[in-house]
Design a protein around this motif. Structure first.
Motif, PDB file in Angstrom:
ATOM      1  N   VAL A   1       0.846  -1.206   0.000  1.00 54.26           N
ATOM      2  CA  VAL A   1       0.000   0.000   0.000  1.00 54.26           C
ATOM      3  C   VAL A   1       0.879   1.253   0.000  1.00 54.26           C
ATOM      4  O   VAL A   1       0.612   2.218  -0.728  1.00 54.26           O
ATOM      5  CB  VAL A   1      -0.972  -0.005   1.203  1.00 54.26           C
ATOM      6  CG1 VAL A   1      -1.670   1.339   1.345  1.00 54.26           C
ATOM      7  CG2 VAL A   1      -1.999  -1.120   1.045  1.00 54.26           C
ATOM      8  N   ILE A   2       1.948   1.210   0.796  1.00 53.16           N
ATOM      9  CA  ILE A   2       2.873   2.363   0.837  1.00 53.16           C
ATOM     10  C   ILE A   2       3.437   2.601  -0.568  1.00 53.16           C
ATOM     11  O   ILE A   2       3.548   3.734  -1.044  1.00 53.16           O
ATOM     12  CB  ILE A   2       3.991   2.108   1.875  1.00 53.16           C
ATOM     13  CG1 ILE A   2       3.397   2.118   3.284  1.00 53.16           C
ATOM     14  CG2 ILE A   2       5.107   3.144   1.739  1.00 53.16           C
ATOM     15  CD1 ILE A   2       4.337   1.656   4.379  1.00 53.16           C
ATOM     16  N   GLU A   3       3.747   1.517  -1.246  1.00 54.33           N
ATOM     17  CA  GLU A   3       4.261   1.637  -2.614  1.00 54.33           C
ATOM     18  C   GLU A   3       3.175   2.183  -3.550  1.00 54.33           C
ATOM     19  O   GLU A   3       3.438   3.071  -4.362  1.00 54.33           O
ATOM     20  CB  GLU A   3       4.718   0.257  -3.078  1.00 54.33           C
ATOM     21  CG  GLU A   3       5.358   0.308  -4.419  1.00 54.33           C
ATOM     22  CD  GLU A   3       6.490  -0.694  -4.561  1.00 54.33           C
ATOM     23  OE1 GLU A   3       6.764  -1.441  -3.604  1.00 54.33           O
ATOM     24  OE2 GLU A   3       7.077  -0.701  -5.650  1.00 54.33           O
ATOM     25  N   LEU A   4       1.963   1.656  -3.398  1.00 55.16           N
ATOM     26  CA  LEU A   4       0.842   2.082  -4.264  1.00 55.16           C
ATOM     27  C   LEU A   4       0.613   3.587  -4.200  1.00 55.16           C
ATOM     28  O   LEU A   4       0.262   4.205  -5.196  1.00 55.16           O
ATOM     29  CB  LEU A   4      -0.456   1.405  -3.801  1.00 55.16           C
ATOM     30  CG  LEU A   4      -0.882   0.100  -4.440  1.00 55.16           C
ATOM     31  CD1 LEU A   4      -2.174  -0.376  -3.806  1.00 55.16           C
ATOM     32  CD2 LEU A   4      -1.048   0.251  -5.936  1.00 55.16           C
ATOM     33  N   VAL A   5       0.777   4.171  -3.022  1.00 52.76           N
ATOM     34  CA  VAL A   5       0.528   5.613  -2.900  1.00 52.76           C
ATOM     35  C   VAL A   5       1.798   6.431  -3.163  1.00 52.76           C
ATOM     36  O   VAL A   5       1.817   7.646  -2.979  1.00 52.76           O
ATOM     37  CB  VAL A   5      -0.076   6.012  -1.525  1.00 52.76           C
ATOM     38  CG1 VAL A   5      -1.403   5.337  -1.302  1.00 52.76           C
ATOM     39  CG2 VAL A   5       0.892   5.721  -0.381  1.00 52.76           C
ATOM     40  N   GLY A   6       2.872   5.748  -3.594  1.00 48.28           N
ATOM     41  CA  GLY A   6       4.079   6.460  -4.005  1.00 48.28           C
ATOM     42  C   GLY A   6       4.933   6.955  -2.844  1.00 48.28           C
ATOM     43  O   GLY A   6       5.624   7.961  -2.979  1.00 48.28           O
ATOM     44  N   LEU A   7       4.871   6.240  -1.700  1.00 45.44           N
ATOM     45  CA  LEU A   7       5.666   6.689  -0.556  1.00 45.44           C
ATOM     46  C   LEU A   7       6.763   5.699  -0.175  1.00 45.44           C
ATOM     47  O   LEU A   7       7.323   5.782   0.931  1.00 45.44           O
ATOM     48  CB  LEU A   7       4.752   6.933   0.657  1.00 45.44           C
ATOM     49  CG  LEU A   7       3.938   8.227   0.638  1.00 45.44           C
ATOM     50  CD1 LEU A   7       3.020   8.289   1.856  1.00 45.44           C
ATOM     51  CD2 LEU A   7       4.837   9.464   0.609  1.00 45.44           C
ATOM     52  N   ALA A   8       7.106   4.769  -1.091  1.00 45.04           N
ATOM     53  CA  ALA A   8       8.114   3.753  -0.749  1.00 45.04           C
ATOM     54  C   ALA A   8       9.423   4.411  -0.301  1.00 45.04           C
ATOM     55  O   ALA A   8      10.044   3.972   0.663  1.00 45.04           O
ATOM     56  CB  ALA A   8       8.343   2.824  -1.936  1.00 45.04           C
ATOM     57  N   GLY A   9       9.785   5.507  -0.950  1.00 44.59           N
ATOM     58  CA  GLY A   9      11.033   6.193  -0.609  1.00 44.59           C
ATOM     59  C   GLY A   9      10.959   6.926   0.727  1.00 44.59           C
ATOM     60  O   GLY A   9      11.986   7.367   1.244  1.00 44.59           O
ATOM     61  N   LYS A  10       9.768   7.066   1.281  1.00 43.96           N
ATOM     62  CA  LYS A  10       9.588   7.796   2.544  1.00 43.96           C
ATOM     63  C   LYS A  10       9.063   6.884   3.646  1.00 43.96           C
ATOM     64  O   LYS A  10       8.603   7.362   4.691  1.00 43.96           O
ATOM     65  CB  LYS A  10       8.582   8.943   2.350  1.00 43.96           C
ATOM     66  CG  LYS A  10       9.093  10.056   1.459  1.00 43.96           C
ATOM     67  CD  LYS A  10      10.066  10.937   2.228  1.00 43.96           C
ATOM     68  CE  LYS A  10      10.577  12.070   1.370  1.00 43.96           C
ATOM     69  NZ  LYS A  10      11.625  12.834   2.066  1.00 43.96           N
TER      70      LYS A  10
END
Ligand SMILES: Nc1ncnc2c1ncn2[C@@H]1O[C@H](COP(=O)(O)OP(=O)(O)OP(=O)(O)O)[C@@H](O)[C@H]1O
Length: 281
Positions: free
Chosen positions: A115-124
């Motif tokens: 889910v974190i990846e899906l919303v584009g926050l993998a780097g954070k």
């Protein structure tokens, strides 16, 4: 199982003397992406909060996933995903901790890291939420709304504060959830967002539904006159017409070659929306 995810009849809500919701009827089908549009103070958030079970109604009937939100219990609540207008306050924790923690409240959550990846926050993922920008915090809100794997997802102005790229990424996420069968109810002030995402929109003004339909045909938009415009040595010419092809054919006969700056334009969703809202003032 009924096809209807949300059924509202004669919904009413007052705050003191102020009538915020004044007899709303609404049917939202399972699997649909439905957008509620309307000016500030129209009653959208109040309506959505009643559907979520966060606010009491004064009158009318409401059924959400087959239950009355005023009386439904925890199992019902676990089938909902909610992204409120105001941001989540979990500033002391990291993105990963927050999303994992939230997932633990639900019986069948999605994998928090995906889910974190899906919303584009993998780097954070390991950043503290208090160190995120406004748009990144909003993405955390969206992650918390979807991590419970909801049947019905409510999004109140989800992309406010997003940069254009984040908004497109979010649209992709909504399409993906919709393809998986999630019913989605969103409020937005971005008409391009409603047009891109919603199968139907409802326009609310002064606590009432003033138009309801598909974005492409809302309020007879597809049958409205077109505006043909072109340039002449004396300036721009515009003709409003139900038969733009005829007007263009006449112009072709009149001009030798290209018609300067020719455009043919039908009302946009924004034109239609502003017309509807203007009628209510
Ligand atoms: N808790 C409250 N107490 C008193 N009045 C309220 C309360 N919440 C909302 N209102 C009023 O009810 C009306 C409808 O508000 P609501 O938040 O539902 O509108 P909205 O369509 O979501 O607006 P926006 O687009 O600005 O979010 C407004 O006039 C608002 O001031």
């Amino acid at each position: 199982m009924s096809d209807s995810a949300v059924r509202v009849r004669e919904l009413r809500k007052k705050y003191g003397d102020l009538t915020a919701v004044d007899g709303i009827d609404l049917d939202i089908n399972r699997g649909e992406v439905f957008a509620l549009l309307g000016p500030n103070g129209a009653g959208k958030t109040t309506t959505v909060e009643i559907l979520e079970g966060h606010r009491r109604r004064d009158g009318g009937e409401v059924s959400v996933l087959g239950e009355d939100p005023g009386r439904a219990g925890r199992l019902w609540r676990s089938k909902l995903g909610i992204v409120l207008q105001s941001a989540t306050d979990a500033a002391e924790f990291t993105v990963r901790e927050t999303v994992h923690h939230f997932a633990s409240y639900f019986p069948r959550p999605r994998d928090p890291d995906s889910v974190i990846e899906l919303v584009g926050l993998a780097g954070k993922a390991d950043a503290h939420i208090r160190h995120l920008s406004g748009g990144q915090r909003r993405r955390v809100d969206v992650a918390l709304g979807v991590v419970g794997n909801p049947e019905l997802l409510f999004l109140d102005e989800p992309t406010t504060g997003f940069d254009p790229e984040a908004r497109r990424q979010f649209w992709g996420l909504i399409s993906l959830l919709s393809d998986e069968g999630t019913t989605i109810v969103l409020t937005t002030h971005y008409l391009d967002e409603a047009e891109a995402l919603a199968s139907r929109v409802g326009v609310i003004a002064k606590g009432r539904v003033v138009a309801l339909g598909e974005p492409a045909t809302l309020a007879g938009r597809d049958r409205a006159d077109a505006t043909v415009s072109w340039s002449t040595p004396d300036g721009e010419r515009r003709v409003k017409t139900p038969t733009p092809t005829k007007v263009v054919a006449e112009l072709i006969a009149q001009f030798d070659g290209e018609i300067p700056d020719l455009t043919v334009r039908r009302p946009t969703l924004e034109d239609t929306y502003l017309g509807l809202i203007g009628e209510q003032l």
